[in-house]
Design an enzyme around this catalytic site. Structure first.
Site, PDB file in Angstrom:
ATOM      1  N   LYS A  70       0.853  -1.111   0.064  1.00 44.14           N
ATOM      2  CA  LYS A  70       0.010   0.011  -0.095  1.00 44.14           C
ATOM      3  C   LYS A  70       0.876   1.231   0.119  1.00 44.14           C
ATOM      4  CE  LYS A  70      -2.731   1.675   3.584  1.00 44.14           C
ATOM      5  NZ  LYS A  70      -3.982   1.993   4.295  1.00 44.14           N
ATOM      6  N   ARG A 113     -11.047  -1.232   7.008  1.00 40.97           N
ATOM      7  CA  ARG A 113     -10.342  -1.930   7.937  1.00 40.97           C
ATOM      8  C   ARG A 113     -10.111  -1.328   9.244  1.00 40.97           C
ATOM      9  NH1 ARG A 113      -5.324   0.579   9.514  1.00 40.97           N
ATOM     10  NH2 ARG A 113      -3.868   0.371   7.618  1.00 40.97           N
ATOM     11  N   GLN A 141     -13.742   8.946  10.365  1.00 43.15           N
ATOM     12  CA  GLN A 141     -13.448   7.412  10.859  1.00 43.15           C
ATOM     13  C   GLN A 141     -14.762   7.206  11.932  1.00 43.15           C
ATOM     14  OE1 GLN A 141     -12.350   3.831  11.418  1.00 43.15           O
ATOM     15  NE2 GLN A 141     -11.831   4.844   9.755  1.00 43.15           N
ATOM     16  N   GLY A 247      -6.480   6.722  17.070  1.00 44.48           N
ATOM     17  CA  GLY A 247      -5.908   8.000  16.362  1.00 44.48           C
ATOM     18  C   GLY A 247      -4.378   7.927  16.097  1.00 44.48           C
ATOM     19  N   ALA A 248      -3.781   7.358  17.326  1.00 44.38           N
ATOM     20  CA  ALA A 248      -2.189   7.545  17.209  1.00 44.38           C
ATOM     21  C   ALA A 248      -1.479   6.690  16.136  1.00 44.38           C
ATOM     22  CB  ALA A 248      -1.621   7.081  18.668  1.00 44.38           C
ATOM     23  N   ASP A 249      -0.848   7.317  15.086  1.00 48.36           N
ATOM     24  CA  ASP A 249      -0.230   6.698  14.028  1.00 48.36           C
ATOM     25  C   ASP A 249       1.049   7.147  13.579  1.00 48.36           C
ATOM     26  OD1 ASP A 249      -0.892   8.763  12.998  1.00 48.36           O
ATOM     27  OD2 ASP A 249      -2.006   7.907  11.236  1.00 48.36           O
ATOM     28  N   SER A 320      -4.570   0.404  18.360  1.00 45.32           N
ATOM     29  CA  SER A 320      -4.872  -0.260  17.042  1.00 45.32           C
ATOM     30  C   SER A 320      -3.939   0.650  16.163  1.00 45.32           C
ATOM     31  CB  SER A 320      -6.142  -0.224  16.539  1.00 45.32           C
ATOM     32  OG  SER A 320      -6.437  -0.329  15.100  1.00 45.32           O
TER      33      SER A 320
END
Lengths: 349, 349
Positions: A70, A113, A141, A247-249, A320
């Site tokens: 991706k 997802r 989201q 949220g945390a990415d 997540s």
């Protein structure tokens, strides 16, 4: 030349339904924890500091006979140009022959997802009798999180909706959400399934003015914001609550009080990624917990190799972060469905 | 949704002509040496040891406003399945907006840019009066090397063709090569260009029985084989010869006597890659030269920042390993040409 399927955003929206994506993402988590998935190293490049970047996440899913990638671009100035800031593309190849199978628009895949992950977190970690769901964040989201959780948790009666800064935005979101759920998600189904998921939307949707009050009521909390400071204090969270942090990415993002990690039992989708860029990053950097305090990856809970919730009183947390194999397996699911339905555009590559 | 162009192998063959690709690859080399190109880290994964692998090469070309990747799969068992062993796909995106522009079949792009590299090596490093060209290897790549070199070197009179193991294969290749060049490459042109390139093919094509004799005659030698042991001995190479090595693209591959690196002046497309996987790997590992003995990247020669050939007597070597920006810029050239000609398939992504 090979027949090669191109799936645009409209078709991904047409083909995907949330119940199937929840199944697919559960499979992806299991494959990962069962060493049936290989993530390749992440490639990240910043074009303009803080304003434009791209990443390439790739991997191999031997159990599904696919590999791929991706590629996600984020261009902050795109809004001025009338273009989306975030553009994603997923490419899937056959891992038995190396032949490209298709290319898919990645936006809706990512939304679905990510929503499914929230539903799965609640399914495996929340108390089954949970009645009060609190969603923090009213962005793109939020409806995905609500639908997935209503699907996996059959006893929800109230959905509290909170915008961390604007009660007005929470109200306007709340006024429209039921219709949106029915139109966007439930309309995919017919017969008993339709009845079932439509009845799941027969809950009270309540706009929240005071986040503390709402947290004190909640059995399940899902945070889906771009926050960089905790919005939820430890003292507000009642025993038995499950919290999923979406949220945390990236480094520095944080949605909940890091002290919750000291009392709660912590589950993640991918240990490495959670520690580096997830909600788990700050508690570890501040010394509240260490990596060893992470209970398990969610895939091991699904596989029954790790215990999820042990008591009705404990607080559980699911961090997540979003992993490439969720996208890849969801994309593979679309390609199979598109083949059956004859949708998408087949071109010779 | 975005308009997105899919270009299959047939269309890449239709659109590309060798003279243009030579120009494009010269530009790519210049961009690289001018710090106008960024290569991202290579991703490599082996599915089955020695039998199936894939790699993702990606990068950014700010001067062309594009970024992207080439994914190449190699599946050794594909022949039994009636599939090509090597399948490549190039994806190009706009580096001003992050929006995907197109996806292209990568096989012909790779063949053309590799051929162009051979022509460019001769153009900048061989003696201009060179008359005798020796091609070692009669595989799929050989015609591309011959055509590109005939285009860049106007005084060639004889092309010696050598199969390292089979005089018969060299003969059958030689019998067909002139027709192949005219049909496959020269037929792209009209008018004066056609006349020019057709007359360039009016040379003697000679099948070689004894490689040593042919090397002793050659002004320019191009090796394009999968060899893992030197086929050309230092003692056979006459003063003033230029050698381009195409075949070595992974550890352990070798086409020419490593001692040639001690006497010859060595040029490469990319120092890092040449040292790691190119023809330059073995001479460095055996201590014949060090990395510091590499004269320059070819891009710096084209830019006039490094001197190519200095005397008519010296031996020059060009180690062409193949870099992602050659593919990316060639793919970008195709997308522009396809847009003008209205070829390829436009789909909404």
């Amino acid at each position: 030349m090979f027949p090669f399927r191109v799936i645009n955003q409209e078709t991904t929206e047409e083909v995907l339904d949330m119940a199937s994506v929840i199944e697919v993402v559960e499979q992806a988590y299991q494959m990962k924890s069962d060493q049936q998935a290989t993530l390749f190293p992440l490639i990240f490049h910043e074009f303009v500091e803080g304003r434009a970047d791209m990443d390439i996440k790739s991997g191999h899913l031997p159990a599904a006979d696919v590999f791929g990638l991706k590629l996600v671009s984020w261009f902050g100035d795109n809004a001025e140009k009338g273009l989306p800031q975030l553009v994603g593309t997923v490419m899937v190849l056959d891992s038995q022959t190396g032949v490209p199978l298709g290319i898919l628009s990645g936006e809706h895949i990512t939304c679905m997802r990510t929503g499914a992950a929230g539903g799965i977190g609640a399914k495996y970690l929340a108390r089954p009798e949970s009645e009060n769901l609190l969603i923090v964040g009213t962005g793109h989201q939020a409806p995905f999180q609500i639908m997935a959780t209503l699907m996996t948790m059959e006893n929800i009666k109230r959905v509290y909706i909170c915008h961390p800064k604007s009660a007005e935005k929470a109200q306007s979101f709340t006024a429209k959400i039921k219709d949106k759920l029915l139109t966007k998600f439930v309309s995919k189904y017919t017969g008993d399934e339709y009845e079932c998921y439509a009845s799941r939307c027969d809950v009270e949707f309540i706009a929240v003015e005071n986040i503390e009050d709402a947290v004190r009521q909640a059995d399940i909390i899902i945070t889906a914001t771009p926050s960089r400071a905790p919005m939820i204090q430890k003292e507000w969270v009642k025993p038995g609550t499950h919290i999923t942090c979406i949220g945390a990415d990236m480094e520095g993002k944080q949605e909940i009080d890091e002290r919750l990690f000291a009392t709660g039992r912590v589950f993640v989708d991918d240990v490495g990624q959670a520690v580096r860029v997830g909600e788990t990053e700050v508690p570890i950097k501040k010394g509240v917990i260490t990596e060893a305090d992470i209970e398990a990856e969610i895939g091991n809970v699904i596989l029954g190799r790790a215990t999820g919730r042990k008591t009705a009183e404990e607080i559980t947390i699911f961090d997540s972060t979003g992993i490439a194999i969720q996208d890849l397996l969801t994309a593979t699911h679309i390609l199979k469905a598109a083949d059956k339905r004859g949708v998408g555009t087949i071109v010779d590559l």
